[in-house]
Scaffold this active site. Structure first.
Site, PDB file in Angstrom:
ATOM      1  N   LYS A 222      55.237  37.815  26.359  1.00  0.00           N
ATOM      2  CA  LYS A 222      54.755  38.834  27.300  1.00  0.00           C
ATOM      3  C   LYS A 222      55.788  39.938  27.466  1.00  0.00           C
ATOM      4  O   LYS A 222      55.469  41.126  27.426  1.00  0.00           O
ATOM      5  CB  LYS A 222      54.467  38.190  28.664  1.00  0.00           C
ATOM      6  CG  LYS A 222      53.967  39.170  29.695  1.00  0.00           C
ATOM      7  CD  LYS A 222      54.260  38.745  31.127  1.00  0.00           C
ATOM      8  CE  LYS A 222      55.702  38.941  31.477  1.00  0.00           C
ATOM      9  NZ  LYS A 222      56.001  38.723  32.914  1.00  0.00           N
ATOM     10  N   CYS A 292      41.915  39.479  43.024  1.00  0.00           N
ATOM     11  CA  CYS A 292      41.682  38.163  42.407  1.00  0.00           C
ATOM     12  C   CYS A 292      42.961  37.340  42.527  1.00  0.00           C
ATOM     13  O   CYS A 292      43.622  37.010  41.543  1.00  0.00           O
ATOM     14  CB  CYS A 292      41.259  38.324  40.951  1.00  0.00           C
ATOM     15  SG  CYS A 292      40.520  36.839  40.245  1.00  0.00           S
ATOM     16  N   CYS A 302      34.971  41.781  46.083  1.00  0.00           N
ATOM     17  CA  CYS A 302      35.125  42.067  44.650  1.00  0.00           C
ATOM     18  C   CYS A 302      33.813  42.595  44.071  1.00  0.00           C
ATOM     19  O   CYS A 302      32.750  41.996  44.258  1.00  0.00           O
ATOM     20  CB  CYS A 302      35.542  40.789  43.911  1.00  0.00           C
ATOM     21  SG  CYS A 302      35.726  41.020  42.120  1.00  0.00           S
TER      22      CYS A 302
HETATM   23  S1  SF4 Z   1      34.587  37.391  42.056  1.00  0.00           S
HETATM   24 FE1  SF4 Z   1      36.302  38.780  41.648  1.00  0.00          FE
HETATM   25  S2  SF4 Z   1      37.949  38.031  42.977  1.00  0.00           S
HETATM   26 FE2  SF4 Z   1      36.457  36.363  42.829  1.00  0.00          FE
HETATM   27  S3  SF4 Z   1      37.190  35.099  41.136  1.00  0.00           S
HETATM   28 FE3  SF4 Z   1      35.716  36.560  40.282  1.00  0.00          FE
HETATM   29  S4  SF4 Z   1      36.960  38.284  39.549  1.00  0.00           S
HETATM   30 FE4  SF4 Z   1      38.240  37.077  40.962  1.00  0.00          FE
END
Ligand code: SF4
Length: 314
Positions: A222, A292, A302
């Site tokens: 990375k 997230c 989200c």
């Molecule tokens: S809905 Fe959005 S915040 Fe929740 S796990 Fe999925 S990507 Fe992550």
């Protein structure tokens, strides 16, 4: 014999990596990277032709080349590598998910946007000092919050952060300056060892290939890919940290669940268009810092909630 050579300076630009000098492929750019890349693209090409420690470096480049090349289907069968994805496979809804993440990240106000490796070097320092500072900041950033890494870099820069200054510093002083970054005792050792190699074999600069970077003590894939992008302006692969690894698995951006960031990198590089490789790290790291989250992701806010396979189970 080690023989430093100051590279010529050319227009700033970002290019896809040639991966290693012996296995050149790829074309494209690192989205959003140009502004943050201080170091001249021409330097990479100029430095890439140098051979400070020719025998040793050539052997390592050849050995590592297989691992990095096998994943993108260039015809070189990787020993022990997983079979390539079926042509055309891609995750369901990934374009919409990516667009939503871009929207959520549009304010660019996550810690990584202000304190990432692109922001921790001294912009007034000579190019190879800047590149060294980028590498040191990446080494410090492992298992460490961006804010803590930035603080350590500020203290180091106040003392003059160069290969020579670090080599002249005793371990306890260096430790006190970088504390409390994660695993700071080990990082003191790795930074000292890496600095000595850079001085002996690269004229105080950092190497310009992933294979040579990962051969340095304390430098992982990375960091190497980020160093290539930030220090050399070259996109060599997808830089996968814990945020990218976690989110890629939650969104099912890997055909099957992956257990380690390197597996995730290979899985993503199988299908994600190359022109997006440079963008994905900062995009997902910031998304992981703000929305997230590792624990208790903010699924209610989200934009991907309806599209996310993991949302129901968290
Ligand atoms: S809905 Fe959005 S915040 Fe929740 S796990 Fe999925 S990507 Fe992550």
């Amino acid at each position: 014999m080690c023989s430093p050579q100051e590279p010529s300076m050319m227009a700033v630009g970002v290019r896809m990596a040639t991966r290693s000098r012996s296995c050149a492929r790829g074309a494209g750019s690192r989205g959003g990277g140009e502004e943050a890349v201080p170091l001249r693209r021409g330097e990479a090409a100029a430095e890439g032709r140098q051979s400070h420690c020719p025998v040793k470096r050539q052997r390592k480049a050849q050995r590592l080349c297989v691992a990095y090349e096998a994943a993108d289907g260039d015809g070189e069968e990787g020993k022990g590598a997983e079979p390539l994805q079926a042509p055309g496979w891609e995750p369901q809804d990934w374009r919409r998910q990516l667009a939503n993440i871009r929207t959520m990240r549009s304010r660019k106000d996550a810690p990584v946007d202000q304190l990432g490796a692109e922001h921790c070097y001294d912009p007034s320092a000579p190019p190879k000092v800047r590149r060294y500072q980028v590498l040191v900041s990446l080494m410090l950033s492992s298992q460490t919050k961006d804010q803590v890494t930035a603080g350590a870099m500020q203290r180091l820069r106040a003392r003059g952060l160069t290969v020579d200054s670090v080599l002249q510093m005793d371990d306890s002083t260096l430790g006190a300056l970088i504390h409390p970054v994660g695993f700071w005792r080990s990082k003191v050792k790795y930074i000292k060892q890496t600095s000595a190699i850079l001085q002996q074999c690269y004229g105080g600069d950092i190497p310009s290939s992933v294979a040579e970077l990962v051969a340095l003590p304390g430098v992982g894939p990375k960091m190497a890919h980020l160093a290539m992008a930030v220090a050399w302006g070259t996109v060599s692969g997808i830089a996968v940290d814990t945020h990218v690894h976690r989110i890629a698995n939650r969104l099912r951006w890997t055909r099957k669940q992956t257990k380690a960031p390197e597996q995730t990198r290979a899985a993503l590089e199988e299908w994600l268009p190359r022109e997006l490789w440079g963008e994905i790290n900062t995009l997902l790291v910031g998304f992981g810092q703000q929305t997230c989250l590792p624990l208790h992701p903010r699924c209610q806010t989200c934009l991907n909630q309806a599209l996310c396979p993991a949302a129901q189970g968290l």
